[in-house]
Scaffold this motif. Structure first.
Motif, short mmCIF file in Angstrom:
data_model
loop_
_atom_site.label_atom_id
_atom_site.label_comp_id
_atom_site.label_asym_id
_atom_site.label_seq_id
_atom_site.Cartn_x
_atom_site.Cartn_y
_atom_site.Cartn_z
N LEU A 298 61.39 47.38 -18.09
CA LEU A 298 61.99 48.70 -17.95
C LEU A 298 60.94 49.76 -17.62
O LEU A 298 61.08 50.51 -16.65
N VAL A 299 59.87 49.82 -18.40
CA VAL A 299 58.82 50.81 -18.14
C VAL A 299 58.18 50.56 -16.78
O VAL A 299 57.90 51.49 -16.02
N GLY A 300 57.99 49.28 -16.44
CA GLY A 300 57.39 48.96 -15.15
C GLY A 300 58.26 49.33 -13.97
O GLY A 300 57.76 49.66 -12.88
N SER A 301 59.58 49.32 -14.18
CA SER A 301 60.49 49.64 -13.08
C SER A 301 60.62 51.13 -12.83
O SER A 301 61.01 51.54 -11.72
N LEU A 302 60.30 51.96 -13.81
CA LEU A 302 60.49 53.41 -13.67
C LEU A 302 59.71 54.00 -12.50
O LEU A 302 60.29 54.72 -11.68
N PRO A 303 58.39 53.75 -12.38
CA PRO A 303 57.66 54.34 -11.24
C PRO A 303 58.10 53.77 -9.90
O PRO A 303 58.03 54.46 -8.88
N ILE A 304 58.58 52.53 -9.89
CA ILE A 304 59.07 51.93 -8.64
C ILE A 304 60.36 52.61 -8.21
O ILE A 304 60.54 52.95 -7.03
#
Length: 418
Positions: A298-304
């Motif tokens: 989830l956190v990794g997907s936010l900037p993407i």
């Protein structure tokens, strides 16, 4: 299909029907009513999703099932949070909300979900012990297989502090976190499984169906629930922000707490049901896996999502979000320290719940950082007490799994609840 199962599915679809009707016609009511209608649809879809995910364990077994099904259970949360991150790429007004849902759901999961399951599990175990004349249980024992999840969560908790220190989530950092999640799935797939799964409620009714009917039902529920969630995520997210202005309530507060409460409700209910059946280790195991999912995928997907929405190569955090990430990271570190020894004591559960409750009364920045310091200090103390378990836990993500290790040979196999 059993009438009881048909009734449950029909009730959920009936709850979601008004939202789908509004979505298909492009109609909107007042923000507060929109929030309730679309929020109810998300909750109903989350129940359908949770039932299907739990029943799918009949055909998917092992620790990999725990990881995958815990991910499926939080898809409603992902849909809402990624919508805010995507919109923030083209509209700076959405930047404050991009990570709000994540920090709220993360702290809700650990500060409310973990203690609730542990307290219920210990109460049930103690009642069973009294009936047999045995000594009352004061802790919830976790199986040795949990070291894999705890090890990944420990590494992610330490890595999480880089986010507030940088004041942003760079896209390269997001890619690294997603890679960690993929590695987690791969390692979970290598953990051997033993013991038959147990099912409750609607999932048990689905599992009792013939194989072809069961699989068709599971797939159908996945498709329908996903369609409802995707259709309702945007209007629900927009209604949350608009309702804050209408009600005179901080919109950030609604985004951070109301949306996660809606999306996490089915998971909490199912976990409590398992704890009531004396399967507390299974319930807490899935909630731990959900924490790993949140801190990695989830956190990794936010900037993407932010980038594909037209934003920069990093999702910038304002002062409030930095504060929220510090509070969330220190809480996670304390949670890891508590379960490091594969024993979740009653006093630990009550302490986590108390610290979680305090944050609603400590609203200023200075107070939040003091609370973060208290959590970090407590984590360091507990880590020192459990120091002999630290190395074996941190190395768990990198070790070849064994069928059963000596530190939990007498514990029951972990089951996923989705």
């Amino acid at each position: 299909m059993p009438p009881a199962l048909i009734l449950r599915i029909t009730v959920c679809l009936a709850i979601a029907a008004p939202a789908i009707g509004l979505r298909m016609t492009g109609t909107h009511t007042v923000p507060v009513l929109d929030m309730l209608i679309f929020g109810a649809a998300v909750v109903a879809a989350a129940f359908l999703l949770a039932w299907a995910a739990e029943a799918a364990q009949k055909d998917i077994s092992g620790a990999l099932a725990i990881a995958i099904l815990a991910l499926i259970a939080v898809l409603p949360e992902y849909a809402v949070d990624l919508y805010y991150a995507f919109r923030s790429g083209s509209d700076a007004a959405y930047l404050p909300f991009a990570a709000a849902n994540m920090t709220g759901s993360n702290r809700l999961l650990l500060g409310f979900g973990w203690p609730l399951v542990v307290i219920v599990g210990i109460v049930v175990a103690s009642r069973a012990a009294r009936r047999t004349g045995a000594r009352a249980q004061r802790f919830l024992a976790l199986p040795s297989e949990s070291r894999l999840d705890i090890g990944f969560l420990a590494l992610l908790a330490l890595t999480a502090f880089a986010i507030p220190l940088r004041g942003a989530i760079p896209i390269w950092f997001g890619v690294v976190l997603i890679a960690v999640f993929i590695a987690y799935l791969w390692r979970a797939g290598q953990v051997p499984s033993d013991g038959e799964e147990e099912f409750v409620g609607a999932a048990a009714l689905i599992v009792d169906l013939p194989r072809r009917a069961r699989r068709a039902t599971v797939v159908g529920l996945f498709v329908v629930s996903a369609a409802i969630i995707l259709a309702c995520a945007e209007p629900f997210a927009e209604a949350l922000v608009a309702s804050g202005s209408t009600l005179g309530i901080d919109s950030y507060f609604l985004v951070q707490w109301l949306a996660p409460l809606a999306s996490e409700a089915p998971e909490f209910i199912i976990a409590v049901m398992f704890a009531l059946r004396g399967m507390g280790a299974a319930a807490i195991g899935t909630l731990i896996a959900s924490k790993v999912n949140q801190w990695s995928l989830l956190v990794g997907s936010l900037p993407i999502a932010h980038f594909f929405g037209g934003g920069d190569l990093a999702l910038a955090l304002d002062a409030r979000q930095v504060e929220e990430f510090v509070l969330t990271a220190t809480q996670t570190l304390l949670g890891v320290a508590i379960i490091l020894a594969l024993r979740f004591h009653l006093w630990s559960a009550l302490s986590l719940a108390a610290l979680f409750a305090v944050q609603f009364f400590v609203t200023d920045t200075g107070g939040r950082y003091v609370l973060s310091a208290i959590q970090a200090s407590a984590a360091i103390v507990v880590l020192f007490v459990h120091r002999r378990h630290l190395l074996v836990t941190l190395s768990a993500p990198f070790r070849r799994p064994s069928a059963r290790t000596s530190d939990a040979a007498s514990l029951p196999p972990q089951r996923a609840t989705a």
